[in-house]
Design a protein around this motif. Structure first.
Motif, PDB file in Angstrom:
ATOM      1  N   ALA A   1       0.852  -1.186   0.000  1.00  0.00           N
ATOM      2  CA  ALA A   1       0.000   0.000   0.000  1.00  0.00           C
ATOM      3  C   ALA A   1       0.884   1.230   0.000  1.00  0.00           C
ATOM      4  O   ALA A   1       1.069   1.882   1.016  1.00  0.00           O
ATOM      5  N   TYR A   2       1.445   1.511  -1.169  1.00  0.00           N
ATOM      6  CA  TYR A   2       2.430   2.590  -1.258  1.00  0.00           C
ATOM      7  C   TYR A   2       1.710   3.934  -1.266  1.00  0.00           C
ATOM      8  O   TYR A   2       2.063   4.824  -0.517  1.00  0.00           O
ATOM      9  N   ALA A   3       0.694   4.047  -2.103  1.00  0.00           N
ATOM     10  CA  ALA A   3      -0.110   5.277  -2.111  1.00  0.00           C
ATOM     11  C   ALA A   3      -1.196   5.181  -1.031  1.00  0.00           C
ATOM     12  O   ALA A   3      -1.670   4.095  -0.707  1.00  0.00           O
ATOM     13  N   ASN A   4      -1.606   6.336  -0.494  1.00  0.00           N
ATOM     14  CA  ASN A   4      -2.654   6.322   0.532  1.00  0.00           C
ATOM     15  C   ASN A   4      -3.972   5.783   0.007  1.00  0.00           C
ATOM     16  O   ASN A   4      -4.733   5.154   0.754  1.00  0.00           O
ATOM     17  N   THR A   5      -4.242   5.996  -1.290  1.00  0.00           N
ATOM     18  CA  THR A   5      -5.494   5.482  -1.861  1.00  0.00           C
ATOM     19  C   THR A   5      -5.563   3.955  -1.738  1.00  0.00           C
ATOM     20  O   THR A   5      -6.646   3.399  -1.569  1.00  0.00           O
ATOM     21  N   ILE A   6      -4.396   3.285  -1.821  1.00  0.00           N
ATOM     22  CA  ILE A   6      -4.390   1.825  -1.690  1.00  0.00           C
ATOM     23  C   ILE A   6      -4.645   1.433  -0.234  1.00  0.00           C
ATOM     24  O   ILE A   6      -5.288   0.418   0.047  1.00  0.00           O
ATOM     25  N   LYS A   7      -4.134   2.232   0.686  1.00  0.00           N
ATOM     26  CA  LYS A   7      -4.377   1.927   2.106  1.00  0.00           C
ATOM     27  C   LYS A   7      -5.877   1.951   2.390  1.00  0.00           C
ATOM     28  O   LYS A   7      -6.397   1.103   3.115  1.00  0.00           O
ATOM     29  N   THR A   8      -6.578   2.901   1.803  1.00  0.00           N
ATOM     30  CA  THR A   8      -8.025   2.949   2.057  1.00  0.00           C
ATOM     31  C   THR A   8      -8.774   1.907   1.229  1.00  0.00           C
ATOM     32  O   THR A   8      -9.592   1.172   1.762  1.00  0.00           O
ATOM     33  N   SER A   9      -8.440   1.793  -0.072  1.00  0.00           N
ATOM     34  CA  SER A   9      -9.251   0.900  -0.910  1.00  0.00           C
ATOM     35  C   SER A   9      -8.986  -0.577  -0.622  1.00  0.00           C
ATOM     36  O   SER A   9      -9.917  -1.368  -0.517  1.00  0.00           O
ATOM     37  N   LEU A  10      -7.733  -0.968  -0.474  1.00  0.00           N
ATOM     38  CA  LEU A  10      -7.450  -2.404  -0.335  1.00  0.00           C
ATOM     39  C   LEU A  10      -7.334  -2.858   1.119  1.00  0.00           C
ATOM     40  O   LEU A  10      -7.520  -4.034   1.421  1.00  0.00           O
ATOM     41  N   LEU A  11      -6.981  -1.945   2.023  1.00  0.00           N
ATOM     42  CA  LEU A  11      -6.809  -2.357   3.421  1.00  0.00           C
ATOM     43  C   LEU A  11      -7.890  -1.785   4.326  1.00  0.00           C
ATOM     44  O   LEU A  11      -7.860  -2.010   5.550  1.00  0.00           O
ATOM     45  N   ALA A  12      -8.844  -1.051   3.746  1.00  0.00           N
ATOM     46  CA  ALA A  12      -9.954  -0.476   4.511  1.00  0.00           C
ATOM     47  C   ALA A  12      -9.468   0.402   5.668  1.00  0.00           C
ATOM     48  O   ALA A  12     -10.094   0.457   6.725  1.00  0.00           O
ATOM     49  N   VAL A  13      -8.323   1.068   5.464  1.00  0.00           N
ATOM     50  CA  VAL A  13      -7.889   2.041   6.472  1.00  0.00           C
ATOM     51  C   VAL A  13      -8.798   3.262   6.345  1.00  0.00           C
ATOM     52  O   VAL A  13      -8.950   3.795   5.241  1.00  0.00           O
ATOM     53  N   PRO A  14      -9.433   3.691   7.436  1.00  0.00           N
ATOM     54  CA  PRO A  14     -10.374   4.818   7.326  1.00  0.00           C
ATOM     55  C   PRO A  14      -9.669   6.097   6.858  1.00  0.00           C
ATOM     56  O   PRO A  14      -8.613   6.459   7.378  1.00  0.00           O
ATOM     57  N   ASP A  15     -10.273   6.744   5.888  1.00  0.00           N
ATOM     58  CA  ASP A  15      -9.731   7.972   5.332  1.00  0.00           C
ATOM     59  C   ASP A  15      -9.571   9.042   6.424  1.00  0.00           C
ATOM     60  O   ASP A  15      -8.583   9.780   6.441  1.00  0.00           O
ATOM     61  N   ALA A  16     -10.504   9.070   7.343  1.00  0.00           N
ATOM     62  CA  ALA A  16     -10.457  10.070   8.415  1.00  0.00           C
ATOM     63  C   ALA A  16      -9.219   9.870   9.290  1.00  0.00           C
ATOM     64  O   ALA A  16      -8.576  10.824   9.725  1.00  0.00           O
ATOM     65  N   LEU A  17      -8.878   8.609   9.528  1.00  0.00           N
ATOM     66  CA  LEU A  17      -7.698   8.282  10.345  1.00  0.00           C
ATOM     67  C   LEU A  17      -6.426   8.771   9.652  1.00  0.00           C
ATOM     68  O   LEU A  17      -5.528   9.332  10.283  1.00  0.00           O
ATOM     69  N   LEU A  18      -6.375   8.547   8.328  1.00  0.00           N
ATOM     70  CA  LEU A  18      -5.218   9.011   7.554  1.00  0.00           C
ATOM     71  C   LEU A  18      -5.091  10.523   7.632  1.00  0.00           C
ATOM     72  O   LEU A  18      -3.987  11.056   7.785  1.00  0.00           O
ATOM     73  N   ARG A  19      -6.240  11.206   7.506  1.00  0.00           N
ATOM     74  CA  ARG A  19      -6.197  12.666   7.548  1.00  0.00           C
ATOM     75  C   ARG A  19      -5.786  13.148   8.935  1.00  0.00           C
ATOM     76  O   ARG A  19      -5.042  14.115   9.070  1.00  0.00           O
ATOM     77  N   GLU A  20      -6.260  12.463   9.975  1.00  0.00           N
ATOM     78  CA  GLU A  20      -5.982  12.922  11.341  1.00  0.00           C
ATOM     79  C   GLU A  20      -4.529  12.678  11.743  1.00  0.00           C
ATOM     80  O   GLU A  20      -3.883  13.560  12.300  1.00  0.00           O
ATOM     81  N   TYR A  21      -4.010  11.463  11.463  1.00  0.00           N
ATOM     82  CA  TYR A  21      -2.690  11.099  11.993  1.00  0.00           C
ATOM     83  C   TYR A  21      -1.569  11.089  10.950  1.00  0.00           C
ATOM     84  O   TYR A  21      -0.401  11.070  11.299  1.00  0.00           O
ATOM     85  N   GLY A  22      -1.932  11.059   9.686  1.00  0.00           N
ATOM     86  CA  GLY A  22      -0.903  10.918   8.639  1.00  0.00           C
ATOM     87  C   GLY A  22      -0.547   9.452   8.451  1.00  0.00           C
ATOM     88  O   GLY A  22      -0.746   8.630   9.357  1.00  0.00           O
TER      89      GLY A  22
END
Lengths: 406, 406
Positions: A298-319
């Motif tokens: 999951a190199y790009a953040n979009t892959i973290k959300t789409s393939l690993l279901a990492v919440p977008d809000a969490l990415l925005r909050e913590y990086g």
């Protein structure tokens, strides 16, 4: 243990003496010979110059009981080692029918061109030599008697050289095998101190070999004998504690896979800055497929959300490089793959992309299983490959420690 | 350019010949000397044995115009290079007052032990030698005339050696940099034949360096001069065709990333038998994140269906190692990541798992973009790491070729 026998190493290839390739064979062979009761006195690299090589071989054969050469056994006009050895020892080169046949088969399958004519050069064997057959590659190795001992010729590519060197040493070694304690998560100097205490005044010599994030403690019999060496090894092992992951030469990925296999636990990886290195290390081991299911890079953040279901809000909050994201990646990959244990890595490998808050070398790791998830920060040093390698080893070690608790 | 002058390199230290430390100085010095118009013929490592070192220096000084030694210039009893050189050249060692003074100051500031007495040894200079002053460290280097040319002694630690080597070479360099043509998808012998035709009778020497699946053709000026070398390089480049992917030292992953970046195309990978190697190779390049989005390591079939949406029926019909599955993986990873170009690999890396229909080394590759999907079978040879490496290079090359069409 008998006195160590003097030996020399010769590496052949213009690419070595012109600096186009780093010679790693000398070190590897020297270490293996030292452990097998030889004392390497000199190591010579020569270019593809047949007169010079023949002269060098002749000089070394006259001086040392064992001379090990690598390189120059391939099929091109640069491959002069066979002929130079024949000149140095005044021996004939004779074609070996079985090898010639094998080479012809390979040539017909893989080589489409005029090169097929040349491949047969590799079937030429020094009169009276013992042949070392290749596991991979096409060049056979050769062992030939010399007035003072033996000359061993091995191919240059390390993965072809290695099994033949082992075969040669296994057949003629009369020393006590060294003990190798492989450790992770400790410095070279700490390993050395721990080992020195365990050795005390036993006739055991110590070598500490460090690669990024891993340290091998090598205990070599220096007159102590098998029983004392075993006692020393067990004391050193105790001092190293759970930082020692293998005493039998197994690699860290091998240990992780077998711990998981023994416990019936399947594995999956979620990687950002290591970009596939952890998965590649695990799948490098034959038979990994019964335990390692797969993973997501999951190199790009979009892959973290789409393939690993990492919440977008969490990415925005913590990086992306943060403890919550490492945890979410580990639980995410566990969920999407159905593996019991998920391991994650996210960090800044550099050299670009570092900031005051997220410096180069800051890496978060996550481990998730049915008992829960934990994540951890480490600050790693080195250049980009160094940080990535250290991050890969640390992720594997976190998995190992979690598996040991199960 | 005048003809290249023959040279040799000597590295000193028992840690080198016993395999406890990897010698990187030889490569670095050899490369610098080659570019500066020298032709390194041999490189010798010797242990801390003063008779052997004196004999080695004596032999090399008698044969080569330039001999560069590193190591053994420190302050301990193991540091024998000064004395061995004095023996070999029959020169006196004389204390240099200015250096002795500098060393005394350093000793008083930094050294707490008996070593202070020894540090003065480093002030001993061969009679008539030119001193190379250290930027860091304490050991000075020395340049001394020999009957055939010069002997240069440099300290062993690379960061101390490097500036002194530059200082020495800056004072006398007039070389032409070698040309390196990097190729993929051809054998060492084919590359050699192509290169020899391009060279013709120009005074350019050729070295062909092969690693699994990659070949570097190195053209070295041997008296031809800059303009002729450029003409030869351009003829060889034409003969190699599109199998040559770089003339500037860039790696295959670097070339793939920059082709994609130039075209505004994003990349994603779907890997089975390579298990993350392709993604790891791309992310090894700093700045990959603007072009490489990520990928899936679909080792188990369940991952191929769940994460890459490969139809279960297709897997049952054709098996995981097949052209339709390679194609489905490439289109699948493109869909789930949103990348423009998806690359896939599925095959049998061995050593276990091969059958008559699906032998070890059988690997399928897929490339999918908005113009369509293509897949291809290759039969690769080697052991497990060899097959995986060749599969990784082949996948990158398929991506490169697809990008070249865009």
């Amino acid at each position: 243990m008998p006195e160590r026998k003097p030996a020399a190493i010769v590496t052949v290839g213009s690419e070595l003496v012109e600096g186009l390739r780093l010679d790693t064979n000398t070190r590897e062979i020297a270490l293996a010979l030292s452990s097998a009761g030889f004392w390497v006195k000199e190591a010579v690299s020569v270019g593809d110059d047949i007169e010079l090589l023949a002269g060098t071989l002749s000089r070394l054969i006259g001086r040392y009981e064992l001379v090990v050469g690598t390189g120059g056994l391939g099929p091109t006009h640069d491959d002069i080692t066979r002929e130079a050895a024949a000149m140095a020892l005044d021996l004939e080169l004779l074609p070996d029918e079985a090898i010639a046949e094998r080479l012809a088969t390979i040539a017909s399958r893989h080589v489409r061109t005029r090169a097929a004519d040349q491949i047969g050069l590799q079937a030429l064997i020094l009169a009276g030599a013992t042949v070392l057959h290749p596991d991979s590659g096409t060049a056979p190795g050769q062992i030939v008697q010399t007035p003072r001992g033996r000359l061993v010729l091995l191919p240059g590519p390390p993965h072809e050289m290695r099994p033949m060197l082992e075969e040669f040493l296994d057949s003629g070694s009369d020393g006590v095998a060294p003990r190798i304690l492989s450790c992770v998560g400790m410095s070279e100097s700490d390993a050395q101190l721990a080992a020195q205490e365990g050795i005390g005044d036993a006739a055991v010599s110590l070598t500490v070999l460090a690669t990024p994030a891993l340290v091998d403690v090598v205990l070599i019999d220096d007159g102590a004998g098998e029983r004392i060496l075993a006692e020393v090894a067990s004391r050193v092992r105790a001092a190293l504690g759970d930082r020692c992951f293998a005493e039998d030469g197994r690699s860290l990925p091998q240990v992780v896979l077998s711990l998981a296999r023994d416990r019936g636990i399947t594995l999956a990886t979620a990687e950002s800055c290591t970009g596939g290195l952890v998965a590649a290390a695990l799948t490098d081991i034959s038979g990994a497929s019964d335990t390692f299911l797969g993973g997501v890079v999951a190199y790009a953040n979009t892959i973290k959300t789409s393939l690993l279901a990492v919440p977008d809000a969490l990415l925005r909050e913590y990086g992306a490089v943060s403890e919550p994201i490492a945890a979410a990646m580990a639980t995410g990959v566990r969920d999407v793959t159905g593996a019991e244990l998920g391991v994650s890595v996210t960090g800044v490998a550099g050299p670009a992309g570092g900031t005051a808050d997220r410096p180069v070398g800051m890496v978060y790791f996550g481990v998730a299983d049915s008992r829960g998830v934990l994540s951890e920060r480490r600050d790693l040093f080195g250049d980009r490959p160094g940080i990535r390698t250290r991050a890969c080893v640390t992720a594997l070690d976190m998995a190992r420690r979690r598996l040991l608790e199960r």
